[in-house]
Write a protein that holds these residues in place. Structure first.
Motif, PDB file in Angstrom:
ATOM      1  N   HIS A 108      35.752  37.427  51.582  1.00 53.03           N
ATOM      2  CA  HIS A 108      37.153  37.324  51.152  1.00 53.03           C
ATOM      3  C   HIS A 108      38.193  37.854  52.142  1.00 53.03           C
ATOM      4  O   HIS A 108      39.277  37.296  52.210  1.00 53.03           O
ATOM      5  CB  HIS A 108      37.349  37.924  49.754  1.00 53.03           C
ATOM      6  CG  HIS A 108      37.027  39.382  49.653  1.00 53.03           C
ATOM      7  ND1 HIS A 108      37.938  40.360  49.921  1.00 53.03           N
ATOM      8  CD2 HIS A 108      35.895  40.022  49.309  1.00 53.03           C
ATOM      9  CE1 HIS A 108      37.380  41.536  49.748  1.00 53.03           C
ATOM     10  NE2 HIS A 108      36.137  41.356  49.368  1.00 53.03           N
ATOM     11  N   TYR A 166      45.025  44.040  40.888  1.00 52.68           N
ATOM     12  CA  TYR A 166      44.332  42.920  40.250  1.00 52.68           C
ATOM     13  C   TYR A 166      44.622  42.795  38.769  1.00 52.68           C
ATOM     14  O   TYR A 166      44.423  41.745  38.186  1.00 52.68           O
ATOM     15  CB  TYR A 166      42.815  43.053  40.456  1.00 52.68           C
ATOM     16  CG  TYR A 166      42.396  42.923  41.889  1.00 52.68           C
ATOM     17  CD1 TYR A 166      42.018  44.037  42.634  1.00 52.68           C
ATOM     18  CD2 TYR A 166      42.412  41.679  42.525  1.00 52.68           C
ATOM     19  CE1 TYR A 166      41.658  43.914  43.960  1.00 52.68           C
ATOM     20  CE2 TYR A 166      42.047  41.561  43.861  1.00 52.68           C
ATOM     21  CZ  TYR A 166      41.671  42.678  44.567  1.00 52.68           C
ATOM     22  OH  TYR A 166      41.310  42.561  45.893  1.00 52.68           O
ATOM     23  N   PHE A 167      45.070  43.866  38.148  1.00 54.84           N
ATOM     24  CA  PHE A 167      45.227  43.847  36.689  1.00 54.84           C
ATOM     25  C   PHE A 167      46.538  44.476  36.268  1.00 54.84           C
ATOM     26  O   PHE A 167      46.572  45.348  35.398  1.00 54.84           O
ATOM     27  CB  PHE A 167      44.043  44.574  36.027  1.00 54.84           C
ATOM     28  CG  PHE A 167      42.737  43.881  36.264  1.00 54.84           C
ATOM     29  CD1 PHE A 167      41.845  44.348  37.222  1.00 54.84           C
ATOM     30  CD2 PHE A 167      42.398  42.745  35.552  1.00 54.84           C
ATOM     31  CE1 PHE A 167      40.645  43.690  37.465  1.00 54.84           C
ATOM     32  CE2 PHE A 167      41.188  42.085  35.774  1.00 54.84           C
ATOM     33  CZ  PHE A 167      40.316  42.558  36.733  1.00 54.84           C
ATOM     34  N   LYS A 197      33.245  31.654  43.171  1.00 60.35           N
ATOM     35  CA  LYS A 197      32.841  32.733  42.267  1.00 60.35           C
ATOM     36  C   LYS A 197      33.868  33.861  42.228  1.00 60.35           C
ATOM     37  O   LYS A 197      33.804  34.723  41.373  1.00 60.35           O
ATOM     38  CB  LYS A 197      31.511  33.303  42.753  1.00 60.35           C
ATOM     39  CG  LYS A 197      30.314  32.626  42.153  1.00 60.35           C
ATOM     40  CD  LYS A 197      29.047  33.210  42.721  1.00 60.35           C
ATOM     41  CE  LYS A 197      28.122  33.630  41.592  1.00 60.35           C
ATOM     42  NZ  LYS A 197      26.827  34.100  42.067  1.00 60.35           N
ATOM     43  N   ASN A 198      34.785  33.874  43.195  1.00 60.03           N
ATOM     44  CA  ASN A 198      35.709  34.989  43.264  1.00 60.03           C
ATOM     45  C   ASN A 198      36.982  34.652  42.506  1.00 60.03           C
ATOM     46  O   ASN A 198      37.866  33.951  43.017  1.00 60.03           O
ATOM     47  CB  ASN A 198      36.020  35.289  44.739  1.00 60.03           C
ATOM     48  CG  ASN A 198      36.874  36.527  44.904  1.00 60.03           C
ATOM     49  OD1 ASN A 198      37.459  37.030  43.949  1.00 60.03           O
ATOM     50  ND2 ASN A 198      36.948  37.018  46.130  1.00 60.03           N
ATOM     51  N   ILE A 199      37.075  35.160  41.286  1.00 63.91           N
ATOM     52  CA  ILE A 199      38.189  34.783  40.415  1.00 63.91           C
ATOM     53  C   ILE A 199      39.517  35.285  40.946  1.00 63.91           C
ATOM     54  O   ILE A 199      40.564  34.658  40.724  1.00 63.91           O
ATOM     55  CB  ILE A 199      37.943  35.258  38.968  1.00 63.91           C
ATOM     56  CG1 ILE A 199      38.961  34.650  38.027  1.00 63.91           C
ATOM     57  CG2 ILE A 199      37.955  36.774  38.884  1.00 63.91           C
ATOM     58  CD1 ILE A 199      38.682  34.908  36.572  1.00 63.91           C
ATOM     59  N   PHE A 200      39.509  36.388  41.686  1.00 59.21           N
ATOM     60  CA  PHE A 200      40.771  36.936  42.186  1.00 59.21           C
ATOM     61  C   PHE A 200      41.325  36.027  43.271  1.00 59.21           C
ATOM     62  O   PHE A 200      42.520  35.767  43.347  1.00 59.21           O
ATOM     63  CB  PHE A 200      40.566  38.345  42.723  1.00 59.21           C
ATOM     64  CG  PHE A 200      39.927  39.260  41.719  1.00 59.21           C
ATOM     65  CD1 PHE A 200      38.637  39.729  41.910  1.00 59.21           C
ATOM     66  CD2 PHE A 200      40.599  39.629  40.568  1.00 59.21           C
ATOM     67  CE1 PHE A 200      38.035  40.547  40.976  1.00 59.21           C
ATOM     68  CE2 PHE A 200      40.003  40.447  39.623  1.00 59.21           C
ATOM     69  CZ  PHE A 200      38.715  40.904  39.831  1.00 59.21           C
ATOM     70  N   ARG A 247      40.371  33.085  31.792  1.00 55.41           N
ATOM     71  CA  ARG A 247      41.562  33.610  32.440  1.00 55.41           C
ATOM     72  C   ARG A 247      42.079  32.642  33.500  1.00 55.41           C
ATOM     73  O   ARG A 247      43.279  32.455  33.661  1.00 55.41           O
ATOM     74  CB  ARG A 247      41.237  34.949  33.074  1.00 55.41           C
ATOM     75  CG  ARG A 247      42.463  35.714  33.510  1.00 55.41           C
ATOM     76  CD  ARG A 247      42.079  37.116  33.858  1.00 55.41           C
ATOM     77  NE  ARG A 247      41.976  37.912  32.656  1.00 55.41           N
ATOM     78  CZ  ARG A 247      42.597  39.059  32.478  1.00 55.41           C
ATOM     79  NH1 ARG A 247      43.349  39.541  33.440  1.00 55.41           N
ATOM     80  NH2 ARG A 247      42.446  39.748  31.368  1.00 55.41           N
ATOM     81  N   GLU A 275      47.740  45.697  32.672  1.00 54.96           N
ATOM     82  CA  GLU A 275      46.595  45.912  31.785  1.00 54.96           C
ATOM     83  C   GLU A 275      45.537  46.743  32.493  1.00 54.96           C
ATOM     84  O   GLU A 275      44.348  46.516  32.342  1.00 54.96           O
ATOM     85  CB  GLU A 275      46.016  44.576  31.354  1.00 54.96           C
ATOM     86  CG  GLU A 275      45.828  43.608  32.509  1.00 54.96           C
ATOM     87  CD  GLU A 275      44.996  42.400  32.155  1.00 54.96           C
ATOM     88  OE1 GLU A 275      44.435  42.367  31.056  1.00 54.96           O
ATOM     89  OE2 GLU A 275      44.904  41.504  33.011  1.00 54.96           O
ATOM     90  N   TYR A 292      36.375  42.670  43.996  1.00 53.00           N
ATOM     91  CA  TYR A 292      36.714  43.861  43.227  1.00 53.00           C
ATOM     92  C   TYR A 292      35.799  44.018  42.034  1.00 53.00           C
ATOM     93  O   TYR A 292      35.640  43.096  41.231  1.00 53.00           O
ATOM     94  CB  TYR A 292      38.170  43.807  42.756  1.00 53.00           C
ATOM     95  CG  TYR A 292      38.583  45.050  41.993  1.00 53.00           C
ATOM     96  CD1 TYR A 292      38.821  44.995  40.628  1.00 53.00           C
ATOM     97  CD2 TYR A 292      38.712  46.280  42.641  1.00 53.00           C
ATOM     98  CE1 TYR A 292      39.187  46.146  39.917  1.00 53.00           C
ATOM     99  CE2 TYR A 292      39.075  47.420  41.946  1.00 53.00           C
ATOM    100  CZ  TYR A 292      39.318  47.355  40.589  1.00 53.00           C
ATOM    101  OH  TYR A 292      39.672  48.489  39.898  1.00 53.00           O
ATOM    102  N   PHE A 294      34.922  39.893  37.174  1.00 58.62           N
ATOM    103  CA  PHE A 294      34.964  40.593  38.457  1.00 58.62           C
ATOM    104  C   PHE A 294      34.337  39.720  39.533  1.00 58.62           C
ATOM    105  O   PHE A 294      33.809  38.653  39.256  1.00 58.62           O
ATOM    106  CB  PHE A 294      34.209  41.923  38.348  1.00 58.62           C
ATOM    107  CG  PHE A 294      34.843  42.888  37.400  1.00 58.62           C
ATOM    108  CD1 PHE A 294      34.524  42.877  36.048  1.00 58.62           C
ATOM    109  CD2 PHE A 294      35.795  43.801  37.848  1.00 58.62           C
ATOM    110  CE1 PHE A 294      35.126  43.768  35.160  1.00 58.62           C
ATOM    111  CE2 PHE A 294      36.396  44.690  36.971  1.00 58.62           C
ATOM    112  CZ  PHE A 294      36.063  44.663  35.631  1.00 58.62           C
TER     113      PHE A 294
END
Lengths: 367, 607
Positions: free
Chosen positions: A209, B500-501, A241-244, A277, B504, B390, B386
């Motif tokens: 990343h 990242y959050f 796979k990296n949701i961020f 999400r 929340e 992170y 995750f």
């Protein structure tokens, strides 16, 4: 005429040699090239900085072979160590050169666990080693209370224990600053300087990343997100796979990338296989798009499948679509006929530029 | 003529009665055998009820069973009050309800909506007499239900307005006139954490008749095995020698935070010490939710058993709010604050520019253990997601796992906070188990707290409000009693977690500001506007900043000790808590300064 014995000997030898060759470490097939890029020598440090390239000359990582004295008060002892960084100056690992060891005060050699702890300490970008001077830290390790909090750093004794090796505070301090200081900066600067478009594509596809974020930034600087060479790998990361990373991309990629029917279909497919999400973020993105008829249909069908929170989002998207086609409007009327979501659906029909006859009637009845 | 009219009325009356619907309400927490389910009362101040929850850490828990008596048999409509606690898109808390061994067609808990609501279960044939109910957990992931309602009348859904629902519950459970009078006490201590337990023991040993009311089955609050926060703050720096002894008695040693070994937290030790005091009337599993006032004096408190719903009434001369949340003070109309005061208001350098409702968060600790065999953990799409970019790479939690920070209200959103913490824990654990098997293949979740460990709620205001300057300037007030030693330790969301959050956050950071040991004035331990109310624990009279230092449990325990002594002095002199300061301060200070266990003061006669 060759003797049968000699033939057999030659044959077996050849066999043995090829067997040995194939048993060699497969990495060694790729001839790794250590290319020197810098040599520095001062009174506090001596290093040789290399870029490690693969057989095709593609840069893989940086290596510094370092010699530095670690000093406290008036005693110094030499440390020989090798550091590895990725192409953006992120510390990866260290290695001890052949025959070299690390020692604590009074020349006590590091144990295996000390080396492991050092690895963890050096890998921690946010270590307290970066926040305090060496004198503060040495004072802390001597006086940290067992039941409370330290005088200088304010960290609990447990935190300090985790972040330094007792008896080797100076080493930890010096080495950490080496791993995260100027030298790391140099490597990153080198990559910045030398990179090509091919580098960017490789970075996007790397699954690593830091590379992916950096490459996106460079591409954004050029405004080249929709360039076909970059667009595909960029989009692929949304399905990764990296949701961020996926979330970040959804936010950053320009809406023009999703104007076409093809791209919108791709986006909906992504929706269907994404975690909840990310689905919500996709809907957020769709609210800024003018949707083609097929996508409009998908959204309308999804209303029945969704939970209340997601339905709310779907309505937010629909309320931006002023050009719903005939079939789509009819679907809305069908829902209304079932008594579903009256308020929200009427709001969608109200804003239509080309309302069907049936829709006009429905709106009139509900005024 | 009159007789005819009378007879008609009588007949009409009779027919009305016989056409009256039959209704039965069953509270979940009152099930005779709760099996592997647990009773959660932490939302009582919102829902006015506890509920049952299947806290199985991913393994379905044993059924909960009960029998219900129906005076009339027949066809009944049935509703279950429940919710989907993780509607992303639907949660994992699925369970079934079986009536007389027959499960209802639909399962519950996965509707995709997080509001507590009555969900229709269809029509069932109920026998006259005894019927059995079974709650069958399907996943071990925190399915929950509050109550089951039966009615012969179609569409007879009860309300969801919590206050109206309370009246409804009372009516159907016959609770209205039935608060059992427990007795009259010199000191009623509401809350059985460290502060409350020490207050009760302290007062009792001085001869006061004490009631100790705790809303869990164990004492200790955050230091109990249900929450597992270790005791912090020192007892060996005391300006006043007497304080700290009871804290030491209750101290079971330091197991750290979230230790998987429950026994290390000394639940049994605390219970035994309290039970050994003849002057203490201990009431576990009782949540105080109502007060009776006489002008500015508390006359009595009403507590409800969190399982049976039986109500109890406690009359007292003095009351101590050791609830943490400041519940008793709030009910009584005591002045309080919640959130951060502005710098302009308090003059504190650590206060924010503007006042706001930021409070420290609530933690649900957890721990895993390494086993002989490898184990699986399911994917948790409903939890927080995750990636390698992170996640939190650890086999157990420490204090940093924390949610709140002004994003959620500690008191009124306790359930949302706990559920958010669970989604962080399970989502992270699922990531570690499935993506980092080299490290976690043999690790298994050993314990996860289902009751949240709260840090900051209301602060009841006293005649003095402790400030940062009091602490840092080390001001010795004439009524300085408890010695505090902990740093000013104010948590805030961890920067990376915020990245990242945002909005929340569930992971915290802190900056410790070291202090020299300082004393907390006695005037911080009683309410300034309610005449007979003490407080001890995290709800005493401080600013938010000063709270950062006073909040640790050994310090809170000593506050309890001080309150016990103060209540004694007040009782002996027929004085108010304030008058102990204005008229009898020397007597109080003598007691707490004395290093001797025996002192020249008569104990009160016992009746």
């Amino acid at each position: 005429m060759v003797e049968p014995g000699l033939k057999i000997l030659t044959y077996s030898l050849t066999l043995l040699i090829s067997l040995a060759a194939s048993l060699q470490d497969p990495q060694e097939d790729q001839v790794e090239n250590k290319r020197l890029i810098e040599v520095v020598e001062t009174d506090s440090i001596r290093y040789e900085l290399f870029v490690i390239e693969d057989a095709e000359g593609v840069a893989r990582e940086y290596l510094a072979e370092i010699f530095t004295p670690v000093c406290h008060t008036d005693k110094c002892y030499p440390v020989y160590i090798n550091f590895y960084w990725d192409l953006l100056g992120n510390f990866q690992q260290f290695e001890m050169p052949e025959g070299e060891i690390l020692t604590k005060l009074d020349h006590i050699p590091f144990e295996e666990e000390d080396y492991e702890q050092l690895e963890a300490i050096l890998s921690n970008e946010n270590s307290i080693l970066g926040d305090y001077s060496i004198t503060d830290l040495v004072g802390s390790t001597n006086t940290a209370e067992s039941n409370g909090v330290d005088a200088v750093t304010g960290a609990t004794s447990k935190t300090i224990q985790n972040e330094v090796i007792s008896g080797a505070v100076y080493s930890c301090y010096t080495l950490w600053h080496l791993a995260h200081g100027n030298l790391a900066e140099r490597t990153r600067a080198h990559t910045e300087d030398q990179h090509t478009d091919k580098t960017l594509i490789r970075f996007l596809e790397s699954g690593h990343h830091p590379y992916q974020y950096w490459a996106l930034e460079k591409i954004q600087e050029k405004g080249a997100e929709n360039d076909p060479r970059f667009a595909e790998p960029l989009l692929q990361m949304i399905r990764g796979k990296n949701i961020f990373l996926a979330t970040h991309l959804l936010k950053e990629l320009p809406t023009e990338m999703f104007h076409s029917q093809g791209r919108q279909a791709w986006l909906w497919e992504t929706f269907e296989e994404s975690p909840y999400r990310l689905q919500m973020h996709i809907l957020e993105k769709m609210a800024s798009l003018e949707l083609k008829p097929e996508s409009q249909m998908k959204l309308l069908a999804q209303l029945e499948e969704s939970n209340p929170a997601q339905r709310k989002r779907l309505f937010e998207v629909l309320r931006k679509q002023q050009n719903l086609g005939k079939a789509q409007q009819e679907m809305i009327l069908t829902y209304l006929g079932k008594g579903l979501w009256e308020q929200e659906l009427l709001a969608v029909l109200e804003i239509q530029n080309k309302p069907e006859k049936e829709v006009k009637k429905a709106l009139k009845n509900n005024r | 003529m009159k007789r005819i009219i009378l007879t008609c009325c009588l007949l009409l009356g009779i027919s009305l009665v016989s056409f009256a619907q039959n209704r039965v309400l069953v509270e979940a927490e009152s099930f005779e055998d709760i099996g592997g389910w647990v009773i959660d009362q932490q939302s009582f101040d919102v829902l006015y009820s506890s509920y049952l929850m299947a806290h199985g850490m991913g393994r379905p828990v044993e059924d909960a069973r009960t029998t219900v008596h129906f005076s009339e048999g027949g066809k009944y409509h049935v509703w279950v009050r429940t919710k989907d606690w993780a509607p992303f898109p639907t949660g994992p808390g699925e369970f079934q309800l079986a009536i007389n061994e027959e499960p209802l067609d639909d399962s519950f808990g996965v509707s995709g909506s997080a509001d507590w609501d009555w969900y229709y279960g269809g029509q069932v044939d109920m026998k006259k007499g005894e019927n059995t109910l079974e709650a069958r957990d399907l996943t071990g992931f925190n399915g929950r239900f509050d109550a089951i309602y039966f009615s012969t009348e179609e569409g007879d859904v009860p309300t969801n307005d919590n206050e109206a629902l309370l009246a409804f519950r009372k009516e159907l459970l016959n609770l209205t006139e039935k608060a059992k009078d427990v007795g009259q006490f010199d000191l009623v201590v509401v809350g059985g954490g460290m502060a409350g337990t020490c207050a009760a023991i302290s007062g009792a040993r001085m001869g006061l008749k004490v009631a100790l009311i705790q809303n869990r089955p164990v004492l200790g609050g955050n230091n109990s095995s249900e929450i597992r926060v270790h005791l912090m703050g020192r007892v060996d720096q005391n300006h006043n020698a007497k304080l700290g002894r009871i804290v030491r008695e209750l101290d079971n040693g330091d197991p750290g935070n979230g230790n998987p070994d429950a026994d290390r937290y000394g639940d049994e030790r605390k219970l035994q010490i309290v039970r050994a005091e003849p002057n203490i009337s201990l009431h576990l599993n009782t949540h105080v939710y109502e007060v009776e006032m006489e002008d500015n004096t508390i006359k009595a408190v009403i507590g409800r058993d969190i399982a049976t719903n039986q109500e109890y009434r406690f009359e007292g001369v003095y009351f101590s709010d050791c609830t943490g949340d400041g519940t008793l003070g709030y009910l009584a109309g005591a002045e309080y604050r919640m959130g951060r005061e502005s710098r302009a208001e308090t003059g504190e350098s650590l206060a924010p520019e503007e006042s706001d409702d930021f409070t420290l968060g609530t933690s649900n600790l957890w721990a895993s253990l390494e086993r002989e065999e490898p184990s699986d953990f399911p994917e948790t799409p409903w939890a927080i997601q995750f990636s390698d970019e992170y996640h939190i790479d650890d086999h157990k939690a420490d204090w940093q796992w924390e949610t709140g920070f002004g994003n959620f209200n500690t008191i009124y959103e306790a359930e949302e906070i706990r559920d958010h913490n669970l989604r962080a824990i399970y989502g992270n654990w699922s990531y570690l188990k499935n993506e980092k098997p080299e490290k976690y293949s043999h690790h298994e979740l050993a314990w996860v707290a289902y009751i949240g460990g709260k840090r900051e709620s209301r602060r009841l205001m006293g005649d003095h409000v402790l400030t940062q300057m009091d602490i840092q300037d080390g001001i010795m007030y004439p009524d300085g009693s408890v010695t505090a030693t902990w740093t000013i330790d104010l948590h805030f969301p961890d920067a990376k977690n915020s990245q990242y959050f945002e909005g929340e956050e569930f992971f915290a950071a802190t900056k410790h500001i070291k202090v020299q040991p300082y004393t907390i004035p006695y005037r911080c331990l009683y309410s300034r506007n309610i005449d007979n109310l003490y407080m001890a624990g995290r709800d005493i009279s401080t600013t938010h900043v000063a709270f950062g230092s006073t909040r640790v449990m050994r310090t809170c325990g000593m506050m309890g000790e001080a309150v016990g002594y103060a209540a004694y002095v007040a009782r002996k002199n027929n004085a108010s808590p304030r008058e102990v300061y204005t008229l009898h301060l020397n007597e109080f200070m003598d007691i707490i300064e004395s290093p001797l266990s025996i002192h020249n003061l008569p104990t009160l006669p016992q009746d």
